[in-house]
Motif scaffolding. Sequence first.
Motif, PDB file in Angstrom:
ATOM      1  N   GLY A 125     -58.958 -20.553 -14.158  1.00 54.00           N
ATOM      2  CA  GLY A 125     -60.247 -21.064 -14.933  1.00 54.00           C
ATOM      3  C   GLY A 125     -59.654 -21.079 -16.310  1.00 54.00           C
ATOM      4  O   GLY A 125     -58.955 -19.958 -16.939  1.00 54.00           O
ATOM      5  N   VAL A 126     -60.162 -21.955 -17.143  1.00 53.54           N
ATOM      6  CA  VAL A 126     -59.692 -21.925 -18.517  1.00 53.54           C
ATOM      7  C   VAL A 126     -60.939 -21.962 -19.277  1.00 53.54           C
ATOM      8  O   VAL A 126     -61.975 -22.769 -19.032  1.00 53.54           O
ATOM      9  N   ASN A 127     -61.028 -20.862 -20.085  1.00 53.58           N
ATOM     10  CA  ASN A 127     -62.216 -20.595 -20.948  1.00 53.58           C
ATOM     11  C   ASN A 127     -61.991 -20.747 -22.543  1.00 53.58           C
ATOM     12  O   ASN A 127     -60.945 -20.604 -22.971  1.00 53.58           O
ATOM     13  N   PRO A 128     -63.138 -21.132 -23.186  1.00 56.74           N
ATOM     14  CA  PRO A 128     -62.814 -21.191 -24.571  1.00 56.74           C
ATOM     15  C   PRO A 128     -62.320 -20.015 -25.417  1.00 56.74           C
ATOM     16  O   PRO A 128     -61.634 -20.024 -26.148  1.00 56.74           O
ATOM     17  N   VAL A 129     -62.608 -18.805 -25.026  1.00 54.03           N
ATOM     18  CA  VAL A 129     -61.889 -17.476 -25.287  1.00 54.03           C
ATOM     19  C   VAL A 129     -60.476 -17.854 -25.272  1.00 54.03           C
ATOM     20  O   VAL A 129     -59.758 -17.041 -26.117  1.00 54.03           O
ATOM     21  N   ASP A 130     -59.801 -18.227 -24.118  1.00 56.84           N
ATOM     22  CA  ASP A 130     -58.360 -18.405 -24.099  1.00 56.84           C
ATOM     23  C   ASP A 130     -57.737 -19.297 -25.330  1.00 56.84           C
ATOM     24  O   ASP A 130     -57.027 -18.964 -25.804  1.00 56.84           O
ATOM     25  N   THR A 131     -58.731 -20.291 -25.796  1.00 56.78           N
ATOM     26  CA  THR A 131     -58.125 -20.927 -26.746  1.00 56.78           C
ATOM     27  C   THR A 131     -58.177 -20.220 -28.288  1.00 56.78           C
ATOM     28  O   THR A 131     -57.575 -20.361 -29.128  1.00 56.78           O
ATOM     29  N   LYS A 132     -59.141 -19.518 -28.303  1.00 58.39           N
ATOM     30  CA  LYS A 132     -59.394 -18.440 -29.616  1.00 58.39           C
ATOM     31  C   LYS A 132     -58.107 -17.460 -29.582  1.00 58.39           C
ATOM     32  O   LYS A 132     -57.732 -17.158 -30.732  1.00 58.39           O
ATOM     33  N   ILE A 133     -57.982 -16.902 -28.346  1.00 56.72           N
ATOM     34  CA  ILE A 133     -56.813 -15.856 -28.417  1.00 56.72           C
ATOM     35  C   ILE A 133     -55.403 -16.670 -28.599  1.00 56.72           C
ATOM     36  O   ILE A 133     -54.639 -16.051 -29.408  1.00 56.72           O
TER      37      ILE A 133
END
Length: 331
Positions: free
Chosen positions: A39-47
Amino acid sequence: MKAIVMTAVGDSGVLALQEIAEPQISHATDIKVRLYAAGVNPVDTKIRRNGLLYPNALLPAVLGFDGAGEVVAVGPNADQFKVGDKVWFCHGGLGREQGNYAEYTVLDQRWACRMPADLSYVEAAAAPLVLITAFGALFARGGLQAGQTVLVQAGAGGVGHVAVQLAKLAGARVITTVSSAEKAEFVKSLGADEAIIYSQTDVADAVSQLTSQQGADLVFDTIGGDTFKASIPLTAYYGRLVTLLEPKAVDLGEARVRNLLLGFELMLTPMLRDLPAARDRYVAILKQCAKFIDAGKLSIHVSHVLPLAQASTAHDLLEAGHTTGKVVLSI
């Protein structure tokens, strides 16, 4: 093995497909999983934009909290799973343990669950983080009860679309905000009682009318920023407002006058602070949600499935905003 590696802090261009060492079982209760989806989550992009969350964590790193796959090896004391079992989990991706944008991962059996029988790997990989987040926000933080009214901000999003369903399963009346008529139809198909198209309607007026000027017993803010500020007067006196984001420079005077309970839901806390008992509760949530899914009462919507090599495109989609449901990498 092939993996998507975060090589630096920056835009999606810092994500690179590389060959890295395949992880191996190192503890007696570990299981090794062949990943078929992440899964790809918005928190991944923030990190990716802001840096790894663990103190002293070093790049390069593999991101991705959510994974689903098949058990291919077990440690000598791993007795909960056998080779061939299908599992889903939320583990890694913070910079310490390897994340799930990869072909294989290793984790303690304690943090994995058997996949719902009716889910594909792609659907299963889309689900853990959003299910745990929505469940915690609605019930642990929000205290939602049958017969109450909940307003879910952005009900067509990854967290929002499962929050709508979980709230309905609990017997609540569900109002939600969306950006388009298409998304309004989508959330109503999930059980939402009312969908407010915020680009066409004043949300405050609509909520006031729909609640006889009382406001919602619980407001679940999945967006933050101005949406959190705007959610305060939408919450009933003595009600509860739960947000996923940290409010910045917000006047809480109206919240105080309303005697609101303010809550924060960050499902990463047990991983960030090493709280095993809290992670056990998360596994219990996944087991309960698996029962709902297998009974046909809860569904996971995936809007985009991309190959592992296109992880940067997946991040771009999330950062552009307004995706419906979840984005998943097929491995």
